[in-house]
Motif scaffolding. Structure first.
Motif, mmCIF file in Angstrom:
data_model
loop_
_atom_site.group_PDB
_atom_site.id
_atom_site.type_symbol
_atom_site.label_atom_id
_atom_site.label_comp_id
_atom_site.label_asym_id
_atom_site.label_seq_id
_atom_site.Cartn_x
_atom_site.Cartn_y
_atom_site.Cartn_z
ATOM 1 N N ALA A 4 0.854 -1.188 0.000
ATOM 2 C CA ALA A 4 0.000 0.000 0.000
ATOM 3 C C ALA A 4 0.889 1.235 0.000
ATOM 4 C CB ALA A 4 -0.916 0.003 1.217
ATOM 5 N N VAL A 5 0.626 2.142 -0.926
ATOM 6 C CA VAL A 5 1.386 3.381 -1.056
ATOM 7 C C VAL A 5 0.437 4.540 -0.751
ATOM 8 C CG1 VAL A 5 2.664 4.849 -2.647
ATOM 9 C CG2 VAL A 5 2.969 2.373 -2.727
ATOM 10 N N VAL A 6 0.778 5.312 0.275
ATOM 11 C CA VAL A 6 -0.097 6.384 0.756
ATOM 12 C C VAL A 6 0.410 7.710 0.203
ATOM 13 C CG1 VAL A 6 -1.123 7.481 2.777
ATOM 14 C CG2 VAL A 6 -0.496 5.049 2.861
ATOM 15 N N SER A 33 -4.131 -7.560 4.643
ATOM 16 C CA SER A 33 -4.337 -7.492 3.189
ATOM 17 C C SER A 33 -3.077 -7.087 2.433
ATOM 18 C CB SER A 33 -5.455 -6.500 2.859
ATOM 19 O OG SER A 33 -5.095 -5.177 3.245
ATOM 20 N N VAL A 34 -2.082 -6.519 3.135
ATOM 21 C CA VAL A 34 -0.841 -6.091 2.489
ATOM 22 C C VAL A 34 0.339 -6.510 3.362
ATOM 23 C CG1 VAL A 34 -1.944 -4.121 1.344
ATOM 24 C CG2 VAL A 34 -0.842 -3.793 3.566
ATOM 25 N N GLU A 35 1.506 -6.601 2.733
ATOM 26 C CA GLU A 35 2.734 -6.918 3.470
ATOM 27 C C GLU A 35 3.527 -5.672 3.843
ATOM 28 O OE1 GLU A 35 1.209 -10.470 2.479
ATOM 29 O OE2 GLU A 35 1.680 -9.010 0.920
ATOM 30 N N LEU A 36 3.235 -4.545 3.180
ATOM 31 C CA LEU A 36 4.034 -3.333 3.373
ATOM 32 C C LEU A 36 3.172 -2.111 3.111
ATOM 33 C CD1 LEU A 36 6.844 -1.814 3.575
ATOM 34 C CD2 LEU A 36 7.028 -2.176 1.095
ATOM 35 N N LEU A 292 6.543 0.007 -16.105
ATOM 36 C CA LEU A 292 5.712 0.723 -15.141
ATOM 37 C C LEU A 292 4.479 -0.126 -14.853
ATOM 38 C CD1 LEU A 292 5.077 3.293 -13.495
ATOM 39 C CD2 LEU A 292 3.929 4.188 -15.544
ATOM 40 N N MET A 293 4.361 -0.587 -13.612
ATOM 41 C CA MET A 293 3.261 -1.468 -13.238
ATOM 42 C C MET A 293 2.048 -0.693 -12.730
ATOM 43 S SD MET A 293 5.449 -4.426 -11.277
ATOM 44 C CE MET A 293 4.036 -5.534 -11.099
ATOM 45 N N HIS A 294 2.304 0.360 -11.949
ATOM 46 C CA HIS A 294 1.221 1.143 -11.355
ATOM 47 C C HIS A 294 1.696 2.580 -11.188
ATOM 48 C CE1 HIS A 294 -0.781 -2.631 -10.198
ATOM 49 N NE2 HIS A 294 0.391 -3.029 -9.734
ATOM 50 N N ALA A 295 0.764 3.527 -11.240
ATOM 51 C CA ALA A 295 1.076 4.923 -10.926
ATOM 52 C C ALA A 295 -0.198 5.643 -10.512
ATOM 53 C CB ALA A 295 1.716 5.629 -12.117
ATOM 54 N N GLY A 304 -2.750 3.653 -2.985
ATOM 55 C CA GLY A 304 -2.628 2.645 -4.029
ATOM 56 C C GLY A 304 -2.308 1.304 -3.392
ATOM 57 N N ILE A 305 -3.145 0.312 -3.627
ATOM 58 C CA ILE A 305 -2.887 -1.047 -3.135
ATOM 59 C C ILE A 305 -2.564 -1.901 -4.347
ATOM 60 C CG2 ILE A 305 -3.830 -3.049 -1.922
ATOM 61 C CD1 ILE A 305 -5.469 -1.151 -0.227
ATOM 62 N N TRP A 306 -1.313 -2.320 -4.409
ATOM 63 C CA TRP A 306 -0.777 -2.911 -5.631
ATOM 64 C C TRP A 306 -0.226 -4.305 -5.380
ATOM 65 C CZ3 TRP A 306 2.608 2.049 -6.287
ATOM 66 C CH2 TRP A 306 1.785 3.120 -6.683
#
Length: 309
Positions: A4-6, A33-36, A292-295, A304-306
């Protein structure tokens, strides 16, 4: 495996309000739900301080400060690792006055030629902290390659931080924003230097995390064609180009993949516009092409939960 990227717009000096903004955003992250989870550089203080006197009231204790308390609670609630940037208060014996060389008349993270001598008081460090899924402090890092804004108050770190974590994260390297850039007095050509990328090759890094307050590239033409969700393509391209050893041919063409996470802030502060556009790349040595996978968007406050696989 998911991360997850905040990405949000912290207001300078409004620590509690910024924490509440981040808390509301992070409430959407379901436990386990996420590892990081990643939060940006100096995520609760804001970034564009004028010097040591300006930032002094907002410097944090590395153990009991608001960023550490927030990250510990978040790590425990979600059951994952949490990395975040903060402004660390130096111990008295570390705080010194020194002379640095600054260039003050050019904008952008790529302005690296420094020419103005100025005496500054190093009262803090532009730092990052990592907490484990039990809410325990795991690691600290101080930004090694300071941007000129940092130089007015911060002491530089002594090198990049690499952590050996359990699967699925494995070998993780941590950097902060300007760490991506060439370190003065060197000049960058296509042959290098690529300091943090070369460190990742040397340490066989699986995941590179960069916590940023990266300034908008100024590519307004890209905005015009992007509708309601513009991304800063100038910045995305620059980020990838500075990590060339992780994807180009001619080095260690062994196919090793490194996932690169850029967690950037958005918004505007003291006349500086930030790029947002938090992103994740897949970079495979010898592929000759970063993917580029996500932005996220340039202006959006969101999580962003990737999937990182």
């Amino acid at each position: 495996m998911k991360v997850a990227v905040v990405q949000f717009d912290p207001k300078i000096g409004q620590v509690q309000a910024n924490i509440e903004t981040a808390r509301k955003l992070c409430n959407s992250i379901i436990p386990k739900s996420v590892e990081l989870i990643c939060l940006p550089e100096m995520c609760f203080t804001g970034y564009v301080f004028s010097g040591s006197t300006h930032i002094a009231p907002y410097l944090e204790d590395p153990v009991t400060g608001p960023t550490s308390l927030f990250c510990s609670q978040l790590a425990q609630r979600v059951g994952c690792y949490v990395a975040a940037g903060y402004a660390e208060r130096l111990a008295t014996h570390e705080s010194i006055k020194t002379v640095v060389n600054l260039k003050e008349d050019n904008d952008g993270e790529k302005a690296l030629v420094m020419s103005v001598e100025k005496e500054v008081h190093q009262v803090g460090a532009n730092s990052a902290v990592v907490f484990d899924p039990h809410g325990q402090r795991l690691a600290d890092y101080r930004k090694t390659n300071l941007f000129r804004t940092d130089m007015t108050w911060a002491k530089p770190g002594t090198g990049f931080k690499t952590l050996r974590l359990p699967p699925p994260l494995n070998t993780v390297t941590l950097g902060i924003c300007m760490d991506l850039n060439v370190q003065p007095p060197a000049s960058w050509t296509i042959d290098g230097p690529y300091e943090i990328a070369e460190h990742c090759v040397k340490t066989d890094t699986d995941i590179l995390i960069l916590l940023n307050a990266w300034i908008f590239s100024g590519d307004e033409d890209a905005d015009a064609d992007a509708g309601d969700y513009p991304r800063d393509w100038g910045t995305l391209n620059y980020w990838a180009s500075r990590l060339r050893p992780l994807w180009s041919k001619g080095g260690l063409d062994d196919g090793k993949e490194t996932k690169v996470i850029f967690c950037n802030r958005c918004g505007e502060e003291n006349g500086k516009i930030f790029a947002g556009t938090s992103a994740m790349f897949s970079m495979r040595r010898g592929s000759d092409q970063p993917v580029l996978m996500h932005a996220l968007g340039r202006r959006n406050e969101e999580v962003g939960i990737w999937d990182i696989r």
